[in-house]
Design a protein around this motif. Structure first.
Motif, PDB file in Angstrom:
ATOM      1  N   VAL A   1      -4.213 -14.157   6.368  1.00  0.00           N
ATOM      2  CA  VAL A   1      -3.459 -13.061   5.773  1.00  0.00           C
ATOM      3  C   VAL A   1      -2.535 -12.452   6.835  1.00  0.00           C
ATOM      4  N   GLN A   2      -1.280 -12.315   6.471  1.00  0.00           N
ATOM      5  CA  GLN A   2      -0.317 -11.648   7.349  1.00  0.00           C
ATOM      6  C   GLN A   2       0.207 -10.408   6.646  1.00  0.00           C
ATOM      7  N   LEU A   3       0.363  -9.334   7.404  1.00  0.00           N
ATOM      8  CA  LEU A   3       0.778  -8.055   6.846  1.00  0.00           C
ATOM      9  C   LEU A   3       2.043  -7.583   7.545  1.00  0.00           C
ATOM     10  N   GLN A   4       2.981  -7.091   6.775  1.00  0.00           N
ATOM     11  CA  GLN A   4       4.250  -6.590   7.304  1.00  0.00           C
ATOM     12  C   GLN A   4       4.484  -5.194   6.767  1.00  0.00           C
ATOM     13  N   ALA A   5       4.378  -4.212   7.646  1.00  0.00           N
ATOM     14  CA  ALA A   5       4.559  -2.820   7.255  1.00  0.00           C
ATOM     15  C   ALA A   5       5.995  -2.362   7.489  1.00  0.00           C
ATOM     16  N   SER A   6       6.447  -1.432   6.661  1.00  0.00           N
ATOM     17  CA  SER A   6       7.782  -0.871   6.805  1.00  0.00           C
ATOM     18  C   SER A   6       7.818   0.518   6.191  1.00  0.00           C
ATOM     19  N   GLY A   7       8.907   1.235   6.449  1.00  0.00           N
ATOM     20  CA  GLY A   7       9.111   2.516   5.802  1.00  0.00           C
ATOM     21  C   GLY A   7       8.949   3.731   6.685  1.00  0.00           C
ATOM     22  N   GLY A   8       8.551   3.537   7.926  1.00  0.00           N
ATOM     23  CA  GLY A   8       8.405   4.679   8.814  1.00  0.00           C
ATOM     24  C   GLY A   8       9.748   5.282   9.181  1.00  0.00           C
ATOM     25  N   GLY A   9       9.701   6.431   9.849  1.00  0.00           N
ATOM     26  CA  GLY A   9      10.933   7.065  10.266  1.00  0.00           C
ATOM     27  C   GLY A   9      10.697   8.452  10.808  1.00  0.00           C
ATOM     28  N   ALA A  22       3.631  -5.455   2.867  1.00  0.00           N
ATOM     29  CA  ALA A  22       3.605  -6.694   2.106  1.00  0.00           C
ATOM     30  C   ALA A  22       2.640  -7.666   2.756  1.00  0.00           C
ATOM     31  N   ALA A  23       1.788  -8.264   1.942  1.00  0.00           N
ATOM     32  CA  ALA A  23       0.769  -9.179   2.443  1.00  0.00           C
ATOM     33  C   ALA A  23       1.012 -10.592   1.943  1.00  0.00           C
ATOM     34  N   SER A  24       0.706 -11.540   2.786  1.00  0.00           N
ATOM     35  CA  SER A  24       0.764 -12.939   2.385  1.00  0.00           C
ATOM     36  C   SER A  24      -0.627 -13.539   2.556  1.00  0.00           C
ATOM     37  N   GLY A  25      -0.914 -14.568   1.811  1.00  0.00           N
ATOM     38  CA  GLY A  25      -2.231 -15.170   1.887  1.00  0.00           C
ATOM     39  C   GLY A  25      -3.177 -14.562   0.871  1.00  0.00           C
ATOM     40  N   ARG A  26      -4.470 -14.769   1.097  1.00  0.00           N
ATOM     41  CA  ARG A  26      -5.492 -14.281   0.172  1.00  0.00           C
ATOM     42  C   ARG A  26      -5.633 -12.766   0.301  1.00  0.00           C
ATOM     43  N   ASN A  70      -0.522  -5.605  -7.236  1.00  0.00           N
ATOM     44  CA  ASN A  70      -1.197  -6.881  -6.992  1.00  0.00           C
ATOM     45  C   ASN A  70      -0.264  -8.070  -7.211  1.00  0.00           C
ATOM     46  N   ALA A  71       0.668  -7.928  -8.126  1.00  0.00           N
ATOM     47  CA  ALA A  71       1.604  -9.027  -8.380  1.00  0.00           C
ATOM     48  C   ALA A  71       2.504  -9.271  -7.169  1.00  0.00           C
ATOM     49  N   LYS A  72       2.791  -8.200  -6.436  1.00  0.00           N
ATOM     50  CA  LYS A  72       3.663  -8.315  -5.257  1.00  0.00           C
ATOM     51  C   LYS A  72       2.866  -8.372  -3.958  1.00  0.00           C
ATOM     52  N   ASN A  73       1.540  -8.308  -4.065  1.00  0.00           N
ATOM     53  CA  ASN A  73       0.696  -8.291  -2.853  1.00  0.00           C
ATOM     54  C   ASN A  73       1.146  -7.213  -1.883  1.00  0.00           C
ATOM     55  N   THR A  74       1.409  -6.052  -2.405  1.00  0.00           N
ATOM     56  CA  THR A  74       1.952  -4.963  -1.588  1.00  0.00           C
ATOM     57  C   THR A  74       1.134  -3.690  -1.800  1.00  0.00           C
ATOM     58  N   VAL A  75       0.880  -3.008  -0.703  1.00  0.00           N
ATOM     59  CA  VAL A  75       0.222  -1.709  -0.762  1.00  0.00           C
ATOM     60  C   VAL A  75       1.211  -0.658  -0.275  1.00  0.00           C
ATOM     61  N   TYR A  76       1.150   0.505  -0.891  1.00  0.00           N
ATOM     62  CA  TYR A  76       2.066   1.591  -0.575  1.00  0.00           C
ATOM     63  C   TYR A  76       1.281   2.830  -0.132  1.00  0.00           C
ATOM     64  N   LEU A  77       1.949   3.643   0.654  1.00  0.00           N
ATOM     65  CA  LEU A  77       1.393   4.950   1.000  1.00  0.00           C
ATOM     66  C   LEU A  77       2.503   5.973   0.813  1.00  0.00           C
ATOM     67  N   ALA A  88       2.326   9.633  13.921  1.00  0.00           N
ATOM     68  CA  ALA A  88       1.461   8.564  14.432  1.00  0.00           C
ATOM     69  C   ALA A  88       2.108   7.224  14.124  1.00  0.00           C
ATOM     70  N   VAL A  89       1.535   6.185  14.676  1.00  0.00           N
ATOM     71  CA  VAL A  89       1.856   4.834  14.233  1.00  0.00           C
ATOM     72  C   VAL A  89       0.891   4.509  13.097  1.00  0.00           C
ATOM     73  N   TYR A  90       1.449   4.088  11.982  1.00  0.00           N
ATOM     74  CA  TYR A  90       0.648   3.792  10.802  1.00  0.00           C
ATOM     75  C   TYR A  90       0.494   2.279  10.667  1.00  0.00           C
ATOM     76  N   TYR A  91      -0.745   1.859  10.459  1.00  0.00           N
ATOM     77  CA  TYR A  91      -1.072   0.449  10.340  1.00  0.00           C
ATOM     78  C   TYR A  91      -1.671   0.174   8.971  1.00  0.00           C
ATOM     79  N   CYS A  92      -1.212  -0.896   8.335  1.00  0.00           N
ATOM     80  CA  CYS A  92      -1.890  -1.345   7.137  1.00  0.00           C
ATOM     81  C   CYS A  92      -2.914  -2.406   7.522  1.00  0.00           C
ATOM     82  N   ALA A  93      -3.926  -2.531   6.706  1.00  0.00           N
ATOM     83  CA  ALA A  93      -5.011  -3.441   7.035  1.00  0.00           C
ATOM     84  C   ALA A  93      -5.685  -3.935   5.763  1.00  0.00           C
ATOM     85  N   VAL A  94      -6.387  -5.031   5.912  1.00  0.00           N
ATOM     86  CA  VAL A  94      -7.144  -5.629   4.806  1.00  0.00           C
ATOM     87  C   VAL A  94      -8.605  -5.738   5.215  1.00  0.00           C
TER      88      VAL A  94
END
Length: 123
Positions: A1-9, A22-26, A70-77, A88-94
């Protein structure tokens, strides 16, 4: 599983931001967000199961909303009413589990991590 976070500022106190990961893989597992300030321990923010059950840290309850597509394999905050202490630095995780009951709030037993995105809230 690879995770790519975005949206900070950089925003002002009281503003809103939405982070995406956005997550790839299982990815049919629990997904969540943590944050970390340099020199401090990593802090749990929120988690969501595949079925939509959610759990929040007390410090963000009522201001932040975690969701997933779930269709986009994406989690939002969605972060509203931001405060300087949210900086802070925000990290997504599975977490490789299907429910929130076994979720480890320290982060030590989460299985996959994104690269982090910086959120800075000025007063």
């Amino acid at each position: 599983v690879q995770l790519q976070a975005s949206g900070g500022g950089l925003v002002q106190a009281g503003d809103s931001l939405r982070l995406s990961c956005a997550a790839s893989g299982r990815t049919g597992y629990v997904m969540g967000w943590f944050r970390q300030v340099p020199g401090k321990e990593r802090e749990f923010v929120a988690a969501v199961s595949r079925g939509g059950s959610r759990y929040y840290a007390d410090s963000v309850k009522g201001r932040f909303t975690i969701s997933r597509d779930n269709a986009k394999n994406t989690v939002y905050l969605q972060m509203n009413s931001l405060k300087p202490e949210d900086t802070a630095v925000y990290y997504c995780a599975v977490h490789a589990s299907y429910g929130l009951a076994s979720v480890d709030l320290s982060g030590a037993r989460w299985d996959y991590w994104g690269q982090g995105t910086q959120v800075t809230v000025s007063s």
